[in-house]
Design an enzyme around this catalytic site. Structure first.
Site, PDB file in Angstrom:
ATOM      1  N   SER A 277       9.679  61.991   4.205  1.00 37.94           N
ATOM      2  CA  SER A 277       9.513  60.532   4.056  1.00 37.94           C
ATOM      3  C   SER A 277       8.933  59.908   5.319  1.00 37.94           C
ATOM      4  CB  SER A 277      10.833  59.859   3.674  1.00 37.94           C
ATOM      5  OG  SER A 277      11.876  60.240   4.550  1.00 37.94           O
ATOM      6  N   HIS A 307      14.148  66.834  -0.827  1.00 41.81           N
ATOM      7  CA  HIS A 307      14.381  65.846   0.243  1.00 41.81           C
ATOM      8  C   HIS A 307      15.506  64.905  -0.215  1.00 41.81           C
ATOM      9  CE1 HIS A 307      13.644  63.451   3.720  1.00 41.81           C
ATOM     10  NE2 HIS A 307      12.611  62.741   3.311  1.00 41.81           N
ATOM     11  N   HIS A 353      18.209  73.557   5.572  1.00 42.40           N
ATOM     12  CA  HIS A 353      17.416  72.513   6.241  1.00 42.40           C
ATOM     13  C   HIS A 353      16.142  73.105   6.833  1.00 42.40           C
ATOM     14  CE1 HIS A 353      16.445  69.006   8.761  1.00 42.40           C
ATOM     15  NE2 HIS A 353      17.158  68.348   7.871  1.00 42.40           N
ATOM     16  N   ARG A 362      25.569  64.686  10.475  1.00 41.34           N
ATOM     17  CA  ARG A 362      25.731  63.604   9.500  1.00 41.34           C
ATOM     18  C   ARG A 362      26.721  64.023   8.413  1.00 41.34           C
ATOM     19  NH1 ARG A 362      19.489  62.894   7.993  1.00 41.34           N
ATOM     20  NH2 ARG A 362      19.815  65.149   7.775  1.00 41.34           N
ATOM     21  N   ASP A 408      23.285  65.487   2.617  1.00 36.88           N
ATOM     22  CA  ASP A 408      23.436  65.174   1.203  1.00 36.88           C
ATOM     23  C   ASP A 408      24.626  65.872   0.545  1.00 36.88           C
ATOM     24  OD1 ASP A 408      21.082  63.585   1.200  1.00 36.88           O
ATOM     25  OD2 ASP A 408      19.904  65.431   1.204  1.00 36.88           O
TER      26      ASP A 408
HETATM   27  N1  NMX Z   1      19.766  77.294  -2.001  1.00 33.49           N
HETATM   28  C1  NMX Z   1      18.998  78.345  -2.392  1.00 33.49           C
HETATM   29  N2  NMX Z   1      17.951  78.820  -1.718  1.00 33.49           N
HETATM   30  C2  NMX Z   1      17.670  78.230  -0.564  1.00 33.49           C
HETATM   31  C3  NMX Z   1      18.425  77.168  -0.050  1.00 33.49           C
HETATM   32  C4  NMX Z   1      19.499  76.694  -0.825  1.00 33.49           C
HETATM   33  N3  NMX Z   1      20.250  75.649  -0.459  1.00 33.49           N
HETATM   34  N4  NMX Z   1      17.907  76.786   1.126  1.00 33.49           N
HETATM   35  C5  NMX Z   1      16.826  77.586   1.353  1.00 33.49           C
HETATM   36  N5  NMX Z   1      16.685  78.444   0.324  1.00 33.49           N
HETATM   37  C6  NMX Z   1      15.622  79.418   0.131  1.00 33.49           C
HETATM   38  C7  NMX Z   1      14.288  78.698   0.008  1.00 33.49           C
HETATM   39  O1  NMX Z   1      14.125  78.165  -1.291  1.00 33.49           O
HETATM   40  C8  NMX Z   1      13.311  79.786   0.394  1.00 33.49           C
HETATM   41  O2  NMX Z   1      13.205  80.637  -0.728  1.00 33.49           O
HETATM   42  P1  NMX Z   1      11.761  81.305  -1.128  1.00 33.49           P
HETATM   43  O3  NMX Z   1      11.330  82.070   0.077  1.00 33.49           O
HETATM   44  O4  NMX Z   1      12.081  82.146  -2.309  1.00 33.49           O
HETATM   45  O5  NMX Z   1      10.845  80.155  -1.419  1.00 33.49           O
HETATM   46  C9  NMX Z   1      14.083  80.540   1.470  1.00 33.49           C
HETATM   47  O6  NMX Z   1      15.481  80.225   1.262  1.00 33.49           O
HETATM   48  C10 NMX Z   1      13.700  80.156   2.869  1.00 33.49           C
HETATM   49  O7  NMX Z   1      13.837  78.751   3.005  1.00 33.49           O
HETATM   50  P2  NMX Z   1      14.208  78.114   4.438  1.00 33.49           P
HETATM   51  O8  NMX Z   1      13.124  78.465   5.380  1.00 33.49           O
HETATM   52  O9  NMX Z   1      15.599  78.454   4.802  1.00 33.49           O
HETATM   53  O10 NMX Z   1      14.221  76.545   4.094  1.00 33.49           O
HETATM   54  P3  NMX Z   1      12.990  75.538   4.017  1.00 33.49           P
HETATM   55  O11 NMX Z   1      12.739  74.987   5.384  1.00 33.49           O
HETATM   56  O12 NMX Z   1      11.824  76.123   3.307  1.00 33.49           O
HETATM   57  O13 NMX Z   1      13.583  74.410   3.071  1.00 33.49           O
HETATM   58  C11 NMX Z   1      15.257  72.936   2.263  1.00 33.49           C
HETATM   59  C12 NMX Z   1      14.591  73.519   3.506  1.00 33.49           C
HETATM   60  C13 NMX Z   1      16.172  71.803   2.684  1.00 33.49           C
HETATM   61  C14 NMX Z   1      14.190  72.368   1.324  1.00 33.49           C
HETATM   62  C15 NMX Z   1      16.060  74.046   1.553  1.00 33.49           C
HETATM   63  O14 NMX Z   1      17.080  74.493   2.405  1.00 33.49           O
HETATM   64  C16 NMX Z   1      16.648  73.607   0.230  1.00 33.49           C
HETATM   65  O15 NMX Z   1      15.957  73.685  -0.796  1.00 33.49           O
HETATM   66  N6  NMX Z   1      17.934  73.099   0.204  1.00 33.49           N
HETATM   67  C17 NMX Z   1      18.503  72.558  -0.979  1.00 33.49           C
HETATM   68  C18 NMX Z   1      17.966  71.168  -1.259  1.00 33.49           C
HETATM   69  C19 NMX Z   1      18.507  70.175  -0.255  1.00 33.49           C
HETATM   70  O16 NMX Z   1      19.698  70.112   0.033  1.00 33.49           O
HETATM   71  N7  NMX Z   1      17.608  69.326   0.278  1.00 33.49           N
HETATM   72  C20 NMX Z   1      18.033  68.230   1.183  1.00 33.49           C
HETATM   73  C21 NMX Z   1      17.593  68.404   2.636  1.00 33.49           C
HETATM   74  C22 NMX Z   1      18.042  67.229   3.448  1.00 33.49           C
HETATM   75  N8  NMX Z   1      17.348  65.992   3.065  1.00 33.49           N
HETATM   76  O17 NMX Z   1      17.988  64.997   2.741  1.00 33.49           O
HETATM   77  O18 NMX Z   1      16.130  65.934   3.026  1.00 33.49           O
HETATM   78  C1  MLT Z   2      16.038  63.926   6.592  1.00 34.83           C
HETATM   79  O1  MLT Z   2      16.995  63.206   6.886  1.00 34.83           O
HETATM   80  O2  MLT Z   2      14.881  63.481   6.588  1.00 34.83           O
HETATM   81  C2  MLT Z   2      16.301  65.312   6.124  1.00 34.83           C
HETATM   82  O3  MLT Z   2      17.406  65.869   6.758  1.00 34.83           O
HETATM   83  C3  MLT Z   2      15.103  66.206   6.079  1.00 34.83           C
HETATM   84  C4  MLT Z   2      14.466  66.597   7.382  1.00 34.83           C
HETATM   85  O4  MLT Z   2      14.854  66.200   8.462  1.00 34.83           O
HETATM   86  O5  MLT Z   2      13.499  67.391   7.270  1.00 34.83           O
END
Ligand code: NMX
Ligand code: MLT
Length: 471
Positions: A277, A307, A353, A362, A408
């Protein structure tokens, strides 16, 4: 002029004193508030020239210094680990979490003014801190609260624009539509059309940003009342601060919910510049799009499930656990449920994350809030069990870089406890808060004259040829 200088000197000295509580008693006479002391705009006007000089110096003295090496992995991996943005208001450490102008969340809870002694920080105080880098006095925060209230009136066409959407439209769609409808009042767009000099851009950006921050709670509250409470609007209460008023306009007048809202808005406001964002807002703003256009774009990024929408997903997922296994689920049942989610090709929402590598502070401060106010709530206890169960499973997957909970994972159960049970609405709350961080940085983008953002892209063919050449 001489008078102005001495008042300004006095004000600087007093600010320093206010930040050192041990000195406050002995020099009470310094606590004279001048009208420019209480005015955020005047404070910024004083700060901007010195920060412009600072940036110029960095460019001229260090412009050629290398900042690490960019690799193909980084280009293909969502630019992780690439330093590519200037973002003054906050900085994220992978282990420690976020610092707002150098202050951690527990430090903010300690030093930022609260509605009542020992209470949660007032988001207006955080806005002042993000913009000026200084901890405001309670009087400065009260003055800013008043100013925000004076800017909060919503033109009728905004409600009409939202009303044009089906009531079933996602709350984020309705909220963003409201923000886009506010855009017609943009002072920046009008000033640009009239040919404003670039050195003055920050002034109408400041006007738009403060008005936008002031207005988003009422727009967001209308979306909530429209979808879930038959459209009955609750007017702002002039005796309340920003967070308290937001809770009030949503229909929650309990003191604990108001405290929760102050904490919620404070901690969700800013997370350095690279999150989807903030980065989107900054990118769009770099084309000199006004704050409304830029923030609406940011909200569209926040609405993605990886996100901001994750806060909705977490509560829906927790409710699906309860529906299937009941509230008193055992840790073994919970493990099975987590594996079932993963095996069906979904993520476990609220965990992981892009930058953090430890539990999100947080998350921790919301957990502390829950331990203080709702320790026996069954959904809070379920969230606590997830804290034990999920990280080892994600670690076992072998690919997740951060198995720990993020912001979250916790917010939904707190809101649910106080009666805000409609999970699909939760990302709107995140959006209201994020206006504070994104708009604060946007004012600095303009003050520092940051350029159009336009990184270079390449094709796979280019990459293959380049890598073969360098092998
Ligand atoms: N559950 C399952 N798989 C996961 C998760 C999770 N919570 N977190 C990471 N992975 C997987 C990810 O999908 C990726 O798989 P692939 O290689 O098959 O595509 C692998 O682990 C490596 O990912 P990372 O490098 O650890 O994480 P990345 O930086 O790509 O993504 C998030 C970060 C936040 C998108 C990821 O951890 C996620 O999808 N979390 C769940 C959704 C979530 O809670 N999002 C909110 C983040 C905070 N916010 O408010 O923005
Ligand atoms: C945020 O607050 O924007 C989330 O934790 C995602 C991020 O920092 O990448």
């Amino acid at each position: 002029m001489v008078f102005y200088r001495s008042v300004s000197l006095l004000s600087k000295l007093r600010n320093r004193v206010v930040q050192q509580p041990s000195l406050t008693n002995s020099v009470r006479w310094l606590q004279i508030q001048t009208s420019s002391d209480l005015d955020l705009h005047s404070q910024l006007k004083e700060l901007i020239p010195e920060q412009q000089e600072r940036l110029k110096k960095i460019k001229s003295e260090y412009g050629k210094v290398q900042l690490g090496n960019i690799t193909v992995d980084m280009v293909l991996g969502g630019m992780r680990g690439m330093t590519g943005l200037l973002w003054e208001t906050s900085l994220l450490d992978p282990d420690e979490g976020i610092r707002f102008r150098g202050l951690s969340i527990p430090e903010c809870q300690k030093v930022l003014p609260a509605a009542k002694s020992g209470g949660e920080p007032l988001p207006e105080g955080l806005l002042w801190l993000l913009l000026t880098g200084k901890v405001p006095t309670k009087e400065q925060v009260d003055a800013l609260s008043k100013e925000l209230r004076s800017r909060a009136t919503i033109p009728d066409h905004v409600y009409k624009a939202i009303d044009a959407l089906p009531v079933t439209a996602h709350p984020m769609t309705q909220f963003t539509t409201g923000v886009m409808a506010l855009q017609v009042q943009s002072e920046f767009s009008k000033a640009y059309e009239k040919g404003i000099h670039k050195s003055k851009y920050w002034e109408p950006t400041y006007e738009d940003s403060l008005s936008l921050i002031a207005q988003v709670p009422a727009v967001a509250a209308y979306v909530y009342r429209r979808i879930y409470k038959n459209g009955e609007r609750i007017p702002m209460d002039d005796s309340l601060d920003y967070g308290g008023n937001f809770a009030h306009m949503l229909g929650f007048d309990g003191p604990e919910m108001q405290e929760l809202m102050r904490l919620y808005v404070t901690i969700h406001s800013d997370h350095e510049g690279g999150n989807v964002s903030a980065h989107t807002g900054h990118l769009v703003a770099s084309a000199l799009s006004d704050p409304y256009l830029s923030f609406a774009a940011a909200l569209n990024g926040l609405a993605g499930p990886l996100h901001g929408l994750a806060n909705q997903e977490v509560l829906l997922w927790i409710k699906s656990v309860v529906d299937e296994c009941g509230e008193n689920i055992t840790k073994d049942q919970l493990k099975d449920y987590v594996w079932k989610t993963l095996n069906s090709g979904k993520v476990v929402p609220g965990f992981g994350h892009g930058v953090l590598r430890k539990t999100d502070p947080r998350y921790m401060c919301q957990r502390e809030f829950a331990l203080k106010h709702l320790p026996n709530d069954p959904l809070f206890q379920l969230v606590s069990k997830l804290y034990d169960v999920v990280p080892p499973i994600l670690t076992e997957l072998g690919k997740v870089k951060n198995p720990w909970p993020n912001v979250d994972a916790h917010s939904g159960v707190l809101l649910n406890y106080y009666g805000l049970t409609e999970a699909r609405y939760y990302t709107v709350l995140f959006g209201v808060s994020r206006a504070i961080g994104i708009c604060s940085q946007l004012i600095w983008d303009r003050a520092l004259g940051l350029p159009l953002e336009r990184p270079k892209s390449v094709t796979m063919e280019w990459l293959e040829a380049h890598c073969k050449k360098s092998a």
